[in-house]
Design a protein around this motif. Structure first.
Motif, PDB file in Angstrom:
ATOM      1  N   LEU A 117       0.827  -1.199   0.000  1.00 56.07           N
ATOM      2  CA  LEU A 117       0.000   0.000   0.000  1.00 56.07           C
ATOM      3  C   LEU A 117       0.865   1.254   0.000  1.00 56.07           C
ATOM      4  N   SER A 118       0.225   2.368  -0.221  1.00 57.25           N
ATOM      5  CA  SER A 118       0.937   3.643  -0.240  1.00 57.25           C
ATOM      6  C   SER A 118       1.370   4.025   1.170  1.00 57.25           C
ATOM      7  N   PRO A 119       2.406   4.860   1.295  1.00 61.09           N
ATOM      8  CA  PRO A 119       2.837   5.308   2.631  1.00 61.09           C
ATOM      9  C   PRO A 119       1.714   5.971   3.415  1.00 61.09           C
ATOM     10  N   TYR A 120       0.819   6.670   2.716  1.00 55.95           N
ATOM     11  CA  TYR A 120      -0.294   7.336   3.397  1.00 55.95           C
ATOM     12  C   TYR A 120      -1.227   6.313   4.039  1.00 55.95           C
ATOM     13  N   ALA A 121      -1.529   5.219   3.310  1.00 53.25           N
ATOM     14  CA  ALA A 121      -2.421   4.189   3.851  1.00 53.25           C
ATOM     15  C   ALA A 121      -1.749   3.406   4.968  1.00 53.25           C
ATOM     16  N   ARG A 122      -0.441   3.172   4.838  1.00 53.19           N
ATOM     17  CA  ARG A 122       0.269   2.371   5.837  1.00 53.19           C
ATOM     18  C   ARG A 122       0.312   3.044   7.201  1.00 53.19           C
ATOM     19  N   PHE A 175      -1.987   4.439   8.779  1.00 54.36           N
ATOM     20  CA  PHE A 175      -3.187   4.146   9.557  1.00 54.36           C
ATOM     21  C   PHE A 175      -3.253   2.682   9.986  1.00 54.36           C
ATOM     22  N   LEU A 176      -2.514   1.817   9.305  1.00 56.12           N
ATOM     23  CA  LEU A 176      -2.577   0.388   9.592  1.00 56.12           C
ATOM     24  C   LEU A 176      -1.455  -0.086  10.498  1.00 56.12           C
ATOM     25  N   GLY A 177      -0.326   0.589  10.436  1.00 54.62           N
ATOM     26  CA  GLY A 177       0.811   0.152  11.237  1.00 54.62           C
ATOM     27  C   GLY A 177       1.535  -1.004  10.562  1.00 54.62           C
ATOM     28  N   MET A 178       2.762  -1.241  10.970  1.00 46.83           N
ATOM     29  CA  MET A 178       3.569  -2.303  10.379  1.00 46.83           C
ATOM     30  C   MET A 178       3.531  -3.551  11.253  1.00 46.83           C
ATOM     31  N   LEU A 179       3.458  -4.695  10.608  1.00 49.43           N
ATOM     32  CA  LEU A 179       3.470  -5.969  11.313  1.00 49.43           C
ATOM     33  C   LEU A 179       4.881  -6.548  11.316  1.00 49.43           C
ATOM     34  N   GLU A 180       5.220  -7.259  12.386  1.00 47.98           N
ATOM     35  CA  GLU A 180       6.537  -7.880  12.458  1.00 47.98           C
ATOM     36  C   GLU A 180       6.604  -9.096  11.543  1.00 47.98           C
TER      37      GLU A 180
END
Length: 240
Positions: free
Chosen positions: A76-81, A83-88
């Motif tokens: 996804l785009s940096p803007y969308a990411r 709001f979702l956060g990064m998973l390990e």
């Protein structure tokens, strides 16, 4: 078709350029998994079973599902990411053939017996919209494509039938719903209709007519019954 080679600590693995036909997991070590290798074929129903504590959830949820979600979010785009956060990244040496995944925990399943994967995950509404907007409906009996027609087109099509063919023009009132439908029959009588086709059977509409409320019914009111003839064009047009 071309192939690329991926190197892992288990050796080289060849992967088709258009994607593998299976989900390939090499060296899964999440939680109590002991660097296991798994190949799961796509487009099939696969069941993972085993004793309690054998690592079923660690493989399915914490490794395959988690990595599928992580890769999807990364696309996804940096803007969308934001709001979702990064998973390990799960503890695994190599994975291939993953797609965006859906996970349903057994504890969160609705108690409604009519619930499905589509309704629980709410993708059912999107699928329904997709089929309605993009799909091309066909008749389940003759397999011909269903297309909208004007009243004039319907009349012309009827008149192409063999001269003298008996036809019945009906209009749908109820389709596959439970109820007695006393009011509907009473309203039809007031409008001057005398016959209806109920669940495929032709009946006379009379005072006090009702149906079994516990069964689904299909009701069609008979507009007209006649024989096909060119001189009947006006009558057919009025009925249509």
């Amino acid at each position: 078709m071309t192939a690329t080679t991926k190197k892992t600590n288990k050796g080289a693995i060849e992967v088709d350029s258009d994607g593998p036909k299976s989900i390939i997991v090499i060296g899964a070590a999440e939680h109590n998994l002991k660097h296991i290798d798994v190949t799961i074929p796509k487009n099939t129903l696969t069941v993972v079973t085993g004793l309690s504590g054998s690592g079923k959830s660690s493989l399915v949820f914490d490794t395959i599902y988690s990595e599928g979600q992580r890769r999807f979010i990364e696309s996804l785009s940096p803007y969308a990411r934001q709001f979702l956060g990064m998973l390990e990244k799960p503890k695994v040496d190599f994975m291939a053939g993953l797609s965006p995944s859906i996970s349903i925990d057994q504890k969160s399943v609705s108690r409604n017996p009519r619930s499905t994967v589509g309704t629980i995950t709410e993708i059912y509404d999107y699928l329904r919209l997709l089929y309605a907007r993009v799909g091309e409906p066909h008749c389940p009996q003759c397999r011909k494509k269903i297309e909208p027609q004007t009243s004039q087109q319907i009349v012309d099509r009827v008149l192409r039938l063999k001269e003298g063919t008996r036809i019945m023009i009906v209009a749908p009132i109820v389709r596959g719903r439970k109820g007695e439908y006393r009011k509907e029959f009473k309203d039809l009588m007031k409008k001057g209709f005398v016959r209806a086709r109920v669940d495929g059977e032709l009946i006379e509409i009379e005072e006090g007519l009702s149906l079994d409320r516990y069964f689904e019914h299909t009701i069609e009111v008979v507009i007209d019954r006649l024989s096909v003839a060119k001189k009947e064009r006006a009558r057919i047009s009025e009925a249509v």
